[in-house]
Design an enzyme around this catalytic site. Sequence first.
Site, mmCIF file in Angstrom:
data_model
loop_
_atom_site.group_PDB
_atom_site.id
_atom_site.type_symbol
_atom_site.label_atom_id
_atom_site.label_comp_id
_atom_site.label_asym_id
_atom_site.label_seq_id
_atom_site.Cartn_x
_atom_site.Cartn_y
_atom_site.Cartn_z
ATOM 1 N N ILE A 108 -9.565 -0.090 -3.833
ATOM 2 C CA ILE A 108 -9.896 -0.004 -2.410
ATOM 3 C C ILE A 108 -10.296 1.441 -2.189
ATOM 4 O O ILE A 108 -9.465 2.345 -2.282
ATOM 5 C CB ILE A 108 -8.714 -0.418 -1.515
ATOM 6 C CG1 ILE A 108 -8.364 -1.892 -1.777
ATOM 7 C CG2 ILE A 108 -9.057 -0.206 -0.040
ATOM 8 C CD1 ILE A 108 -7.170 -2.393 -0.982
ATOM 9 N N TYR A 113 0.850 -1.187 0.000
ATOM 10 C CA TYR A 113 0.000 0.000 0.000
ATOM 11 C C TYR A 113 0.885 1.236 0.000
ATOM 12 O O TYR A 113 1.647 1.471 0.939
ATOM 13 C CB TYR A 113 -0.918 -0.023 1.225
ATOM 14 C CG TYR A 113 -1.826 1.173 1.410
ATOM 15 C CD1 TYR A 113 -2.062 2.098 0.396
ATOM 16 C CD2 TYR A 113 -2.478 1.380 2.626
ATOM 17 C CE1 TYR A 113 -2.896 3.186 0.577
ATOM 18 C CE2 TYR A 113 -3.316 2.463 2.821
ATOM 19 C CZ TYR A 113 -3.515 3.364 1.804
ATOM 20 O OH TYR A 113 -4.345 4.456 1.988
ATOM 21 N N LYS A 144 -2.019 -1.519 -3.559
ATOM 22 C CA LYS A 144 -2.989 -0.431 -3.584
ATOM 23 C C LYS A 144 -2.203 0.854 -3.801
ATOM 24 O O LYS A 144 -1.336 1.202 -2.991
ATOM 25 C CB LYS A 144 -3.770 -0.357 -2.269
ATOM 26 C CG LYS A 144 -4.706 0.858 -2.190
ATOM 27 C CD LYS A 144 -5.313 1.011 -0.811
ATOM 28 C CE LYS A 144 -6.170 2.285 -0.734
ATOM 29 N NZ LYS A 144 -6.715 2.531 0.612
#
Length: 298
Positions: free
Chosen positions: A207, A136, A164
Amino acid sequence: MFKPRGVIPALVTPLDKNGNLMEDALRKVIDYTISGGVHGLFILGSSGEIYGLTSEQKRRVVEVTVDHTAGRVPVYCGASEITTRDCIQTAQMVEEVGGVAALSVLTPYFMSPTQSELADHFKAIAKSTKLPIILYGNEARTQVKIEVKTCEELSKVDNIIGIKDSSGDMTRMAEYLRVTDRETFSVLAGRDTLIYAGLCHGGSGAIASTGNIAPKLVSEIYNTFVAGDIQKSLELQLKLAPLRLAVDKATFPVVLKEGLRMVGIDVGYALAPALEMSPESRELLANVLKDLGLYQIY
């Protein structure tokens, strides 16, 4: 290996004024988002205020979410602490509770590791657990970038299955897609305004924090795209944009909790020093939700 796809809302953690977990409210958010057609749930992210929760609260959020979701959609969980040691501790707690499909690990914040140190950080966490790992990157908040070469290197680790990307840099997202294996590695948009663009480049979904408030709208960007209705997907992306831009009008994640209140779910308060929205920002958010047909306070 499991491959994340679709729209996965980064859920808020409902808290009362004293910072206590509101378990029934969490269940309501779970039901609301799943009924909106989301393809998974992501807990203990930055939207979920992982940085301010106690160890006991983190465990309870996982327990409640896994139990109440009851396999309806995959559950993803953050293990995003500052140090490698603490990330591993959270990862092992999540694995012990069970029922979680994959972990998301944010780059460290406050400290600024080199790319070599960052790679070692992610590899150590991946080695510590049997769960799949989603990298992420959110450099606007952490000031730490996941370089394309670092992503490429880490994508070759067996249980690192995706990233992400909240950089907002479409070129970077496209490069992540170019250098990784699309069959085994997911690139997920973390900037809600770029869901459609990511899908056009071969991304696997998003997301998305706005999925708390408008789960059906956000999910349909993905659904219409994979169904082949590219024009409708673009129209829905443009329809979502005002809500995502409104999220930046107040201290994060206050606006997400206020938005949920406006659609009829009281999720309490954000942890101090985050305060309530200004009247101007609240009015802007209310008008956006009225335009979307979601506003429930009369």
